[in-house]
Design a protein around this motif. Structure first.
Motif, PDB file in Angstrom:
ATOM      1  N   LEU A 160      18.234 -17.054  38.349  1.00 33.79           N
ATOM      2  CA  LEU A 160      18.814 -18.354  38.012  1.00 33.79           C
ATOM      3  C   LEU A 160      19.839 -18.210  36.898  1.00 33.79           C
ATOM      4  N   ALA A 161      19.554 -17.328  35.931  1.00 34.42           N
ATOM      5  CA  ALA A 161      20.496 -17.113  34.834  1.00 34.42           C
ATOM      6  C   ALA A 161      21.783 -16.477  35.348  1.00 34.42           C
ATOM      7  N   ALA A 162      21.644 -15.594  36.358  1.00 39.28           N
ATOM      8  CA  ALA A 162      22.822 -14.910  36.887  1.00 39.28           C
ATOM      9  C   ALA A 162      23.644 -15.819  37.790  1.00 39.28           C
ATOM     10  N   LEU A 163      23.037 -16.939  38.225  1.00 43.66           N
ATOM     11  CA  LEU A 163      23.697 -17.822  39.195  1.00 43.66           C
ATOM     12  C   LEU A 163      24.997 -18.395  38.640  1.00 43.66           C
ATOM     13  N   SER A 164      25.031 -18.644  37.306  1.00 44.31           N
ATOM     14  CA  SER A 164      26.230 -19.252  36.715  1.00 44.31           C
ATOM     15  C   SER A 164      27.406 -18.277  36.750  1.00 44.31           C
ATOM     16  N   GLY A 165      27.122 -16.974  36.777  1.00 40.60           N
ATOM     17  CA  GLY A 165      28.187 -15.982  36.820  1.00 40.60           C
ATOM     18  C   GLY A 165      28.646 -15.656  38.223  1.00 40.60           C
ATOM     19  N   PHE A 166      28.113 -16.376  39.224  1.00 43.13           N
ATOM     20  CA  PHE A 166      28.417 -16.101  40.624  1.00 43.13           C
ATOM     21  C   PHE A 166      29.816 -16.582  40.975  1.00 43.13           C
ATOM     22  N   ARG A 167      30.650 -15.664  41.512  1.00 40.46           N
ATOM     23  CA  ARG A 167      32.026 -16.044  41.847  1.00 40.46           C
ATOM     24  C   ARG A 167      32.334 -15.665  43.285  1.00 40.46           C
ATOM     25  N   THR A 168      33.138 -16.504  43.954  1.00 40.08           N
ATOM     26  CA  THR A 168      33.516 -16.195  45.326  1.00 40.08           C
ATOM     27  C   THR A 168      35.014 -15.937  45.458  1.00 40.08           C
ATOM     28  N   ASP A 169      35.753 -16.049  44.344  1.00 38.04           N
ATOM     29  CA  ASP A 169      37.211 -15.945  44.448  1.00 38.04           C
ATOM     30  C   ASP A 169      37.724 -14.520  44.266  1.00 38.04           C
ATOM     31  N   LEU A 170      36.834 -13.560  44.009  1.00 34.66           N
ATOM     32  CA  LEU A 170      37.286 -12.183  43.832  1.00 34.66           C
ATOM     33  C   LEU A 170      37.680 -11.578  45.173  1.00 34.66           C
ATOM     34  N   LYS A 171      38.750 -10.793  45.155  1.00 31.65           N
ATOM     35  CA  LYS A 171      39.201 -10.202  46.419  1.00 31.65           C
ATOM     36  C   LYS A 171      39.416  -8.699  46.260  1.00 31.65           C
TER      37      LYS A 171
END
Lengths: 168, 113
Positions: free
Chosen positions: A105-116
């Motif tokens: 849950l703590a790592a969820l805030s650092g989740f990104r989908t825009d990296l390519k």
């Protein structure tokens, strides 16, 4: 449509995992796990990872679960299942899983989908997944690939050593 | 999409055949009929016995060489692009596992004593 399939597969994986954990009969657990692995192969298919999906079915569903079954039959778990030593450890288990949950849950805030990276969905679809995998695995990730052979070697030596020692 | 269609048709065929049979067959059970079939011999004892550890060794070795074979698929697909480099790489990979194979052989892991 894709969301629908993903919802079904993800939900099925969660339900089947719970069945694996809560089955009283260890052999039933393995069979539920077989179904779960097949659904996970479906998830890989949705990710355009055809090779991974096929490998999941062949290696996990085909080979590793057989190993699980042999271990269960080797131990003949039916009598041992009710023994104390398998049930007293639950406070430890609960605290570890809670800790993992909090970490996730703590790592969820650092989740990104825009990296390519260089391998976007379109690029993988163009070259096909197996080719893309081969290209990366046998050039860029050569060392991990060779290390994998050493890991497999350790598995052979370990299995033969343990089993042969018991036979003598 | 074709994969899903294939799975649906396969599942429908299997389930459909079983359900059609269930609809039409006669049901006249008696104790002998409900017993597990053991080639005409009355079953004795528990079906679940302890298996020998040899089965485990065979399964473990199978998994290892199965994984080795899996690594060869993407290698074969891209072989014409990478060429000699990939060939040498795969030779090293196979050589390392060959050591394990010879070890298992010398330790007589393949023998059923």
């Amino acid at each position: 449509m894709v969301e629908l399939f993903f919802g079904y597969l993800a939900g099925a994986v969660v339900v089947l995992s719970l069945l694996v954990v809560f089955s009283r009969n260890a052999v039933h657990s393995v069979l539920w796990m077989l179904l779960m692995f097949l659904h996970m192969a479906g998830l890989y298919l949705l990710l355009n990872a055809e090779f991974l999906a096929a490998t999941q079915v062949i290696v996990y569903a085909g080979a590793i679960l057989v190993l699980f079954l042999f271990v269960i039959m080797l131990l003949n778990i039916t009598e041992e299942m009710r023994l104390e030593q398998f049930t007293v450890g639950w406070p430890m288990g609960v605290s570890v899983s809670l800790g993992v949950l909090i970490a996730m849950l703590a790592a969820l805030s650092g989740f990104r989908t825009d990296l390519k990276g260089p391998w976007s969905i379109e690029a993988v679809e163009r070259t096909t997944h197996t080719k893309a995998l081969g290209k990366v695995l046998y050039t860029e990730y050569m060392l991990p690939f060779e290390i994998a052979s050493l890991v497999l070697l350790v598995a052979i030596v370990g299995a033969v050593y343990l089993a042969k020692k018991r036979l003598r | 999409m074709p994969v899903v269609l294939f799975l649906l048709i396969a599942a429908a065929f299997g389930l459909g055949a079983l359900m059609m049979g269930g609809l039409f067959r006669l049901r006249r059970p008696y104790p002998e009929k409900l017993m597990p079939y053991e080639s005409g011999i009355d079953p004795v004892g528990e079906p679940r016995q302890r298996f020998s550890v040899r089965f485990y060794v065979i399964a473990m070795l199978f998994v290892v060489f199965d994984v080795e074979a899996v690594f060869m698929y993407p290698w074969a697909v891209v072989f014409d692009r990478i060429g000699l480099y990939a060939f040498v790489e795969m030779l090293i990979f196979i050589f390392v596992l060959l050591v394990g194979y010879l070890y298992a052989w010398k330790k007589e892991a393949f023998r059923w004593e």
